[in-house]
Design an enzyme around this catalytic site. Sequence first.
Site, PDB file in Angstrom:
ATOM      1  N   ARG A  32       0.793  -1.221   0.000  1.00 58.43           N
ATOM      2  CA  ARG A  32       0.000   0.000   0.000  1.00 58.43           C
ATOM      3  C   ARG A  32       0.833   1.283   0.000  1.00 58.43           C
ATOM      4  O   ARG A  32       0.647   2.137  -0.841  1.00 58.43           O
ATOM      5  CB  ARG A  32      -0.938  -0.011   1.220  1.00 58.43           C
ATOM      6  CG  ARG A  32      -1.956   1.103   1.196  1.00 58.43           C
ATOM      7  CD  ARG A  32      -2.912   1.009   2.389  1.00 58.43           C
ATOM      8  NE  ARG A  32      -3.644  -0.246   2.418  1.00 58.43           N
ATOM      9  CZ  ARG A  32      -4.509  -0.559   3.379  1.00 58.43           C
ATOM     10  NH1 ARG A  32      -4.730   0.269   4.372  1.00 58.43           N
ATOM     11  NH2 ARG A  32      -5.145  -1.708   3.338  1.00 58.43           N
ATOM     12  N   HIS A  78      -8.259  -3.768  -7.448  1.00 59.74           N
ATOM     13  CA  HIS A  78      -8.034  -3.015  -6.204  1.00 59.74           C
ATOM     14  C   HIS A  78      -9.313  -2.952  -5.369  1.00 59.74           C
ATOM     15  O   HIS A  78     -10.085  -1.993  -5.475  1.00 59.74           O
ATOM     16  CB  HIS A  78      -7.553  -1.595  -6.550  1.00 59.74           C
ATOM     17  CG  HIS A  78      -6.846  -0.898  -5.421  1.00 59.74           C
ATOM     18  ND1 HIS A  78      -5.590  -1.250  -4.995  1.00 59.74           N
ATOM     19  CD2 HIS A  78      -7.222   0.138  -4.636  1.00 59.74           C
ATOM     20  CE1 HIS A  78      -5.212  -0.456  -3.999  1.00 59.74           C
ATOM     21  NE2 HIS A  78      -6.194   0.395  -3.764  1.00 59.74           N
ATOM     22  N   TYR A 122     -17.766  13.506 -13.781  1.00 60.31           N
ATOM     23  CA  TYR A 122     -17.635  14.677 -14.647  1.00 60.31           C
ATOM     24  C   TYR A 122     -16.286  14.717 -15.378  1.00 60.31           C
ATOM     25  O   TYR A 122     -16.195  15.273 -16.472  1.00 60.31           O
ATOM     26  CB  TYR A 122     -17.788  15.967 -13.834  1.00 60.31           C
ATOM     27  CG  TYR A 122     -19.130  16.113 -13.167  1.00 60.31           C
ATOM     28  CD1 TYR A 122     -20.304  16.121 -13.913  1.00 60.31           C
ATOM     29  CD2 TYR A 122     -19.229  16.239 -11.779  1.00 60.31           C
ATOM     30  CE1 TYR A 122     -21.542  16.258 -13.304  1.00 60.31           C
ATOM     31  CE2 TYR A 122     -20.460  16.369 -11.152  1.00 60.31           C
ATOM     32  CZ  TYR A 122     -21.609  16.375 -11.920  1.00 60.31           C
ATOM     33  OH  TYR A 122     -22.833  16.502 -11.317  1.00 60.31           O
TER      34      TYR A 122
END
Length: 867
Positions: A32, A78, A122
């Site tokens: 990570r 993931h 968006y």
Amino acid sequence: MTTSQERIIPTDLRQEMSQSYLEYAMSVIVGRALPDARDGLKPVHRRILYAMHELGLLHDRPFRKCARVVGEVLGKYHPHGDTAVYDALVRMAQDFSMRSPLINGHGNFGSIDNDPPAAMRYTECRLQALTSSSLLQDIESETVDFIDNFDGSQQEPTVLPSRIPQLLLNGSSGIAVGMATNIPPHNLGELIDGLVALIHNPEITDTQLMQYVHGPDFPTGAQILGTSAIKEAYTTGRGSITMRGVATIETIQQRNRPEREAIIITELPYQTNKAALIEKIAELVNDKKIEGIADIRDESDRDGMRIVIELKRDSYPRVVLNNLYKQTPLQTNFGANMLALVNGEPQILTLKNFLTVFLDFRIETINRRTRYQLRKAEERDHLLQGLLIALAHLDSIITLIRSAPDAPTAKGELINSYGLSEVQADAILQMQLRRLTALEADKIRLEHEELQLQITDLRDILDRRERVLEIIETEAGQIKTQFATPRRTTITHAEGEIDDIDLIANEKVLILLTQQGYIKRMPVSTFEAQNRATRGKAGAKVKDDDTIEHFLTCCDHDSVLFFSDRGVVYSLKAYQIPEGSRTSRGTPIVQMLPIPKEEKITSIVSVSEFSSEEYLVMLTKGGNIKKTALEAFSHIRANGLIAISLEEGDQLRWVRRAKPEDSVMIGSRQGMAIHFRCDNDQMRPLGRATRGVKSMKLKTGDELIGMDILPAAILNTLNTDTEMEEEPTEVEELSDNIEETSNIEIATGEPANILGPWVLIITIGGYGKRVPVGQFRLQNRAGQGLTATKFKNRKTKDQLATLRIVNPDEEIMMATNRGIIIRQSINAISIQSRTATGVRVQKLDEDDAITGVAVVPPDAGDGEESE
């Protein structure tokens, strides 16, 4: 009825907690928070880029919604929150966070004011061209290992086959359990230069690598104060680098208001929030902790950043600016902590460690790609060999197939009858009728021949490490050419910081370079002046087959420019050249400069200041001459810079510094010399990548031996420009060894000019003389020139070794091909006419010859190269 009992395993609580915590910690560290030193990516970044690659979101394809990419990453690779994935994607698209962004974003991806990006529904994204070329190229060629994803339904790469040191390029930051990393971004061109330097010299040190990788290069620009922290970070893996924004003090004029002083901030330190900075300044002004500020405005727009801090009339701008540096994030520190995963283990790495780990990974990647290409080529060639067998026995094979009851029977008979493999038999059975034409048969044969050459080349790559290193250097160079950009962050000296050059006395030194490429630096004081016609001292311990080829005198702080026969120029500071004793051999120059084996240094020039009013005059073996502005060479790349464009077979041989009003004098092996001006009428200024114009007309069998520059201040005092002739007129020969000044005046009718300067003529046989410059009148370029000397011993076929301009109080140092050096005063050599033969200036052993002459100025000025 029996009941099963659960088995209870007694365990120590302390051991269980310790083991569980370590497993959790390693999971966070490896999976990570910390980047891999090979491709510079954390798992989430690697998965995002690979998912986009699989979706085909290349730089030349249309944008796709970020939500589509995030969904792909979450579903396949993931299994974490969508916010974590989107935040990582956004950061890789921010040009103020990444030095070279890996993702091209379309829409609102946040700002330096810490404005949040728009929602993923968006915004749109696709890969940058750099990402496809440097991180994902060849990933389908079995270059890296793949593992199962979290549910075993997909395969994902453990690392990407990076072609550049991506970890240093864009840096990384992360907090793991018990450790953290914070690596600054760097300049792509500098990193590739450092990688190439490591390839050419595996023994290079971290400090030497700093000649190529100067320091971090932040995407927001700004300044770095001092080099000591950079050196500490590169050599130990930790360091606190001081960053400072770029601010200037200007006078601004507003409508209906008097002029005022203002501080204009145009660049901020890396990761500094602009809005928070303005808020902090306003808070300090309101609390009266900073005095003298009248107004603060943010005038930033799409063209760049501009923060205007108006000052009160009675304030001191520099004091206010220093307070801003001290009390606000306008000056802050970057705590470099160079921690990364190497073979799955966290390690603190130095600059050389970073590049070495990457180079080893790149070598492995090239080998794996080559093995994959070799296997594919051999498989294809094996199939083509079967088709060629079929074409050679076409009629019998057609008969065999037609008589077979079914395909398996035909396949078996083909294998048994013609010794084919199953793959070849299948290919023959699947062959289309159109491939039986003569044209198609020729294509198969041609492809087979090409594959044979390809297979040989691929095997050669696997057998020779130097081929692999050449491929790495070539591919990295292509990326540098296409994607490298100039530095944004400038590195300045901190107050009180002592640079390396400040610790070195600016002494006059002698630099020697042998024919086989050994270089060293010696104090000029090593050689005291000797009388004329003495033997001299050993200046270098050279091999029997080696000779001293170039040497010059300069000062330790000067830049030394090395010009090669290919027309490439390299640069070093004089003090960077290792010092040696008179009898030491020196250091191989290939350890200091990335000079290819087939390239040779032919000229050396020292420069103390790159003036805009000065030029470099270059002369090639073929006789082409040109002048180029000296400041064009002020920033020479680590791997060199093109200085001149050469014709086929030509070589760059001599380089000198000159001003436009100076003149140039060129000598030939048979004793001729031509003298013409350096002005625009004779030589107009040319760029670096140009060839030049013709310099001198040579007789059959003659060749150029060098040139020198006559300063305009001296030229204007001489009566040499009364006539400009293309060809020389005959001058009455004088008797040999005329040493009296009066004789020169009588014979030539010209001033003797006993105060200098003179043209110093030295032959390879050890004879020399000083000729007044006035005897060499100005001519037009490309003429035949005038006689410069008559030779003493015609039986031994003496020749001209050098022609130099010398002044009173100067000394010269002469070197022979056996390494003997003699230093003597100019005044020890007689003044004679052009047609005299000179006097013996150095006693030579049998088969020895003078190879070079360097002028030692009396005031430790700029150095001169030997001829």
